[in-house]
Motif scaffolding. Structure first.
Motif, PDB file in Angstrom:
ATOM      1  N   ILE A 116       0.841  -1.205   0.000  1.00  0.00           N
ATOM      2  CA  ILE A 116       0.000   0.000   0.000  1.00  0.00           C
ATOM      3  C   ILE A 116       0.873   1.251   0.000  1.00  0.00           C
ATOM      4  CG2 ILE A 116      -1.688   1.315   1.354  1.00  0.00           C
ATOM      5  CD1 ILE A 116      -2.857  -1.348   2.295  1.00  0.00           C
ATOM      6  N   PHE A 117       0.500   2.202  -0.852  1.00  0.00           N
ATOM      7  CA  PHE A 117       1.213   3.478  -0.929  1.00  0.00           C
ATOM      8  C   PHE A 117       0.182   4.594  -0.758  1.00  0.00           C
ATOM      9  CE2 PHE A 117       3.834   6.546  -3.707  1.00  0.00           C
ATOM     10  CZ  PHE A 117       4.554   6.964  -2.609  1.00  0.00           C
ATOM     11  N   SER A 118       0.401   5.449   0.226  1.00  0.00           N
ATOM     12  CA  SER A 118      -0.652   6.409   0.576  1.00  0.00           C
ATOM     13  C   SER A 118      -0.109   7.809   0.819  1.00  0.00           C
ATOM     14  CB  SER A 118      -1.341   5.899   1.853  1.00  0.00           C
ATOM     15  OG  SER A 118      -2.025   6.929   2.494  1.00  0.00           O
ATOM     16  N   GLY A 119      -0.944   8.806   0.500  1.00  0.00           N
ATOM     17  CA  GLY A 119      -0.644  10.170   0.884  1.00  0.00           C
ATOM     18  C   GLY A 119      -0.859  10.321   2.386  1.00  0.00           C
ATOM     19  N   GLN A 120      -0.370  11.424   2.963  1.00  0.00           N
ATOM     20  CA  GLN A 120      -0.509  11.600   4.407  1.00  0.00           C
ATOM     21  C   GLN A 120      -1.702  12.480   4.769  1.00  0.00           C
ATOM     22  OE1 GLN A 120       3.254  12.778   6.066  1.00  0.00           O
ATOM     23  NE2 GLN A 120       4.238  10.856   5.560  1.00  0.00           N
ATOM     24  N   THR A 143       1.914  -6.452   2.513  1.00  0.00           N
ATOM     25  CA  THR A 143       3.361  -6.604   2.742  1.00  0.00           C
ATOM     26  C   THR A 143       3.983  -5.375   3.390  1.00  0.00           C
ATOM     27  OG1 THR A 143       3.810  -5.813   0.504  1.00  0.00           O
ATOM     28  CG2 THR A 143       3.623  -8.200   0.803  1.00  0.00           C
ATOM     29  N   THR A 144       3.501  -4.184   3.039  1.00  0.00           N
ATOM     30  CA  THR A 144       4.029  -2.953   3.646  1.00  0.00           C
ATOM     31  C   THR A 144       3.090  -1.795   3.339  1.00  0.00           C
ATOM     32  OG1 THR A 144       5.962  -1.488   3.832  1.00  0.00           O
ATOM     33  CG2 THR A 144       5.445  -2.277   1.638  1.00  0.00           C
ATOM     34  N   THR A 145       3.190  -0.730   4.112  1.00  0.00           N
ATOM     35  CA  THR A 145       2.473   0.516   3.815  1.00  0.00           C
ATOM     36  C   THR A 145       3.482   1.649   3.838  1.00  0.00           C
ATOM     37  OG1 THR A 145       0.426  -0.289   4.813  1.00  0.00           O
ATOM     38  CG2 THR A 145       0.632   2.089   4.548  1.00  0.00           C
ATOM     39  N   GLU A 146       3.633   2.324   2.712  1.00  0.00           N
ATOM     40  CA  GLU A 146       4.541   3.470   2.624  1.00  0.00           C
ATOM     41  C   GLU A 146       3.727   4.730   2.369  1.00  0.00           C
ATOM     42  OE1 GLU A 146       7.854   3.480   3.196  1.00  0.00           O
ATOM     43  OE2 GLU A 146       7.551   1.394   3.773  1.00  0.00           O
ATOM     44  N   THR A 147       4.300   5.878   2.719  1.00  0.00           N
ATOM     45  CA  THR A 147       3.555   7.132   2.566  1.00  0.00           C
ATOM     46  C   THR A 147       4.364   8.176   1.807  1.00  0.00           C
ATOM     47  OG1 THR A 147       4.403   7.986   4.645  1.00  0.00           O
ATOM     48  CG2 THR A 147       2.317   6.792   4.737  1.00  0.00           C
ATOM     49  N   TYR A 148       3.676   9.220   1.354  1.00  0.00           N
ATOM     50  CA  TYR A 148       4.359  10.372   0.749  1.00  0.00           C
ATOM     51  C   TYR A 148       3.724  11.647   1.279  1.00  0.00           C
ATOM     52  CZ  TYR A 148       0.342  11.080  -2.322  1.00  0.00           C
ATOM     53  OH  TYR A 148      -0.923  11.327  -2.796  1.00  0.00           O
ATOM     54  N   VAL A 149       4.474  12.742   1.179  1.00  0.00           N
ATOM     55  CA  VAL A 149       3.979  14.043   1.625  1.00  0.00           C
ATOM     56  C   VAL A 149       3.378  14.765   0.424  1.00  0.00           C
ATOM     57  CG1 VAL A 149       4.644  16.259   2.655  1.00  0.00           C
ATOM     58  CG2 VAL A 149       5.772  14.156   3.380  1.00  0.00           C
ATOM     59  N   ILE A 163       8.278  -2.375  -4.001  1.00  0.00           N
ATOM     60  CA  ILE A 163       8.527  -3.483  -4.935  1.00  0.00           C
ATOM     61  C   ILE A 163       9.383  -4.564  -4.272  1.00  0.00           C
ATOM     62  CG2 ILE A 163       9.633  -4.079  -7.144  1.00  0.00           C
ATOM     63  CD1 ILE A 163       8.827  -1.202  -8.052  1.00  0.00           C
ATOM     64  N   ASN A 164      10.272  -4.129  -3.395  1.00  0.00           N
ATOM     65  CA  ASN A 164      11.167  -5.081  -2.742  1.00  0.00           C
ATOM     66  C   ASN A 164      10.430  -6.071  -1.839  1.00  0.00           C
ATOM     67  OD1 ASN A 164      13.916  -5.665  -2.852  1.00  0.00           O
ATOM     68  ND2 ASN A 164      14.188  -4.977  -0.735  1.00  0.00           N
ATOM     69  N   THR A 165       9.202  -5.732  -1.454  1.00  0.00           N
ATOM     70  CA  THR A 165       8.429  -6.670  -0.624  1.00  0.00           C
ATOM     71  C   THR A 165       7.725  -7.723  -1.503  1.00  0.00           C
ATOM     72  OG1 THR A 165       6.442  -5.277  -0.650  1.00  0.00           O
ATOM     73  CG2 THR A 165       8.000  -4.915   1.151  1.00  0.00           C
ATOM     74  N   LYS A 166       7.961  -7.635  -2.812  1.00  0.00           N
ATOM     75  CA  LYS A 166       7.446  -8.594  -3.801  1.00  0.00           C
ATOM     76  C   LYS A 166       5.927  -8.827  -3.711  1.00  0.00           C
ATOM     77  CE  LYS A 166      11.876 -10.997  -4.145  1.00  0.00           C
ATOM     78  NZ  LYS A 166      12.402  -9.893  -4.919  1.00  0.00           N
ATOM     79  N   PRO A 167       5.159  -7.740  -3.799  1.00  0.00           N
ATOM     80  CA  PRO A 167       3.693  -7.918  -3.759  1.00  0.00           C
ATOM     81  C   PRO A 167       3.147  -8.339  -5.127  1.00  0.00           C
ATOM     82  CG  PRO A 167       4.232  -5.614  -4.028  1.00  0.00           C
ATOM     83  CD  PRO A 167       5.549  -6.335  -3.960  1.00  0.00           C
TER      84      PRO A 167
END
Lengths: 340, 290
Positions: A116-120, A143-149, A163-167
């Motif tokens: 998951i990739f999400s805004g803050q 696998t992971t949740t990353e965020t951006y500002v 990508i490194n978490t191989k989803p």
């Protein structure tokens, strides 16, 4: 404006011409509150539609509710409807419903793991949280949740980590201005799987992303078409033809469709009420069932103030919007997997 | 993953560096600070979109047109606003405030002229992606690195080894003495602002094909560019680019190996660290009043 003109051309509502007062809140909650004050105290409006952003709706909601102004919210976040305001309903689709639809799409498309990739911002964080819960509920591993500002333009570090978490797939909770950048950077970093988006992947984002947008899936009531011919939904096609005739271009943002449907919902509520009494209007809206709009069939009889409960899922293939079921049925998914 | 992260850090770092070059140039040549550099980048991207995407001019011609337009805009802003304020003997902080006002005016004007949607900037090169050490990169990104290095060297040579560059530095160090030596201080400062706008616009036209063009494109990049200039040594051309690259690498490595949630905390902590420990930056650039 188009919807109001149509209604006035048909004789108005309950024999009265609708007078439209419009304001631009500039996406600012503070501005939204000032405008709500003016609408209540100076314009003395009978009803309100909007604003477009849920954060602005949250800011002005209490004021409008206390003033007993029937309001049709068109934001997507679950947040403002959670306040239980009696005079506010929604005519767009609660983004929480979208997550259930997307989670089911993922199951159907053999997705077992999701990054998951999400805004803050509030809306994106809520959407990411809902997606995580819905995905895990159907047995998908997050696998992971990353965020951006908000305002960032470079997501390469996040892309590498996702990508490194191989989803099997990546879900992005983001707004239109960063959609193409995220799409491009994920593909540049070598991710070839399906990507899911919190809301409509806008037409102008699609133009910027180009082929990097292929394989992006979203569930949404409205599409911002690039050409009239792309649209194969009859009432939607009729709307965009009328819109183009009036404004000289197709709507570049689906906010136009959200607004159009909101006016139709409000008009139906006022017709049912037979007056502009706030309580009668609210009762009129809450009795709506089977009203066909651009985004689907509206039904407020559930009593929770939500009018839309489902929508189509779309996939971008060959840089065009295609209904997901049709794409899968026509062998598009198999071809996409083979081309990875 | 490391190669991908490093290349990405270099690309975004060079963009920060281009913006930092503008900050450093203005400071070096006039002793002033402008906070409109990020918006100059945005405006450059929009103008590039107009020349290259709408008028279909060749890219090189478009680039030259954009740099020239922005040069004259920078010159005009200095003459019409900054110079007028300086003549009124205002405190330097008012110049900074004026540049913040210019920044908002540019953002709003761009919104009115080009609209609020993200515009698609046509690709500069016919190949969408090229392979570098096994990583796929947009050729525009590599071009961006190259142009940053070219701008850095060219501006350094210009400032250090040309008569006009020396005159600009002299005007910044002591305007009265420079005038006594026959230097046209007003003109040299104007040219500085023009050059800074041109450099920022170069960044914009190079970023357009990578990110698309929208009104807030340069907002965050402008802030990061400022941090880069401080880290490298405010006023130093090499420091601007090296500071930008360092910041870009810190950001991407933080996102990739620690957590994206801490990216800005760590990046701006690096800025604070430099301000406390080594305010003259990596290249030991002394402030003009030292």
């Amino acid at each position: 404006m188009l919807a109001v003109e149509e209604l006035n051309a048909e004789g108005g509502l309950n024999g009265q011409t609708i007078k439209l007062v419009t304001y631009d809140d500039q996406g600012s909650p503070e501005e939204a509150v000032k405008i709500a004050n003016k609408m209540v105290e100076v314009d003395k409006v009978d009803a309100v539609i909007g604003p477009l952003l849920s954060t602005c709706q949250m800011a002005q909601g209490a004021l409008l509710n206390d003033a007993k102004i029937p309001t049709i919210g068109i934001g997507l976040s679950p947040s403002f409807m959670e306040n239980g305001w009696d005079y506010i309903v929604r005519s767009s689709l609660n983004s929480d419903y979208v997550m259930k639809i997307l989670a089911q799409n993922m199951v159907d498309l053999d997705v077992h793991s999701l990054a998951i990739f999400s805004g803050q911002d509030d809306s994106s964080k809520k959407a990411a949280g809902s997606m995580k819960a819905e995905a895990e509920a159907v047995g998908i591993t997050v696998t992971t949740t990353e965020t951006y500002v908000d305002g960032d333009t470079d997501f390469s570090g996040q892309a590498a980590k996702l990508i490194n978490t191989k989803p099997d797939a990546i879900y992005a909770a983001s707004y239109a201005n960063v959609q193409p950048i995220i799409a491009k950077q994920l593909r540049q970093f070598g991710f070839e799987g399906l990507c899911f988006n919190k809301e409509l992947f806008q037409a102008d984002s699609l133009r910027v992303a180009g082929s990097a947008a292929n394989g992006w899936i979203f569930a949404y009531p409205y599409i911002s078409y690039k050409t009239v011919d792309e649209c194969d939904i009859p009432n939607m096609k009729e709307f965009i033809v009328k819109y183009e005739a009036k404004y000289g271009a197709l709507p570049y943002h689906e906010g136009a469709m959200r607004g159009y449907d909101a006016v139709k919902v409000l008009a139906e509520g006022i017709k049912n009420a037979g007056s502009t009494d706030p309580e009668a209007i609210m009762a009129g809206i809450k009795s709506i069932s089977g009203l066909e709009g651009l985004g689907g069939t509206f039904d407020y009889t559930g009593g929770d103030g939500e009018g839309l409960h489902s929508c189509n899922s779309y996939v971008i293939a060959d840089e065009k919007y295609t209904v997901l079921d049709k794409w899968v049925g026509d062998g598009g998914f198999e071809a996409f997997k083979a081309g990875k | 993953m490391l190669i991908q992260v490093v290349i990405s850090g270099l690309v975004i770092g060079c963009v920060y560096g281009l913006i930092a070059l503008g900050y450093s140039l203005i400071y070096k040549a006039s002793g002033l600070m402008s906070f409109a550099q990020g918006d100059m980048l945005t405006l450059g991207a929009f103008l590039g979109y107009s020349f290259y995407g709408i008028f279909k001019l060749p890219f090189v011609i478009s680039l030259v047109c954009v740099v020239l337009c922005m040069f004259f805009l920078g010159l005009f802003l200095e003459k019409a606003i900054i110079r007028t304020l300086l003549k009124n003997h205002v405190l330097p902080v008012y110049i900074v405030l004026a540049t913040i006002a210019i920044s908002y005016i540019i953002q709003n004007a761009a919104m009115l002229i080009w609209g609020t949607q993200t515009l698609s900037f046509p690709q500069i090169f016919p190949i969408p992606l090229v392979g570098v050490l096994g990583v796929k990169v947009q050729p525009e990104a590599l071009f961006c690195i190259l142009m940053s290095l070219v701008c850095m060297v060219a501006l350094h040579i210009f400032m250090k080894y040309t008569r006009f560059g020396t005159a600009m530095r002299a005007a910044a160090m002591d305007a009265t003495a420079a005038r006594a030596c026959g230097i046209n201080v007003s003109f040299s400062t104007g040219v500085t602002w023009g050059l800074s706008a041109g450099v920022a616009a170069t960044g914009g036209i190079l970023l357009g094909p990578i990110y698309g063009v929208y009104t807030m494109l340069g907002a965050i990049i402008g802030r990061k560019g400022f941090s880069s200039a401080v880290i490298g040594g405010f006023g130093n051309m090499y420091g601007a680019i090296v500071g930008g690259i360092l910041l870009g690498l810190v950001e991407t490595c933080t996102s990739a190996y620690i957590s994206s949630a801490y990216k800005d905390i760590i990046s701006y902590s690096v800025l604070l660290l430099f301000l406390f420990v080594k305010p003259t930056g990596l290249f030991n650039e002394q402030a003009l009043t030292d």
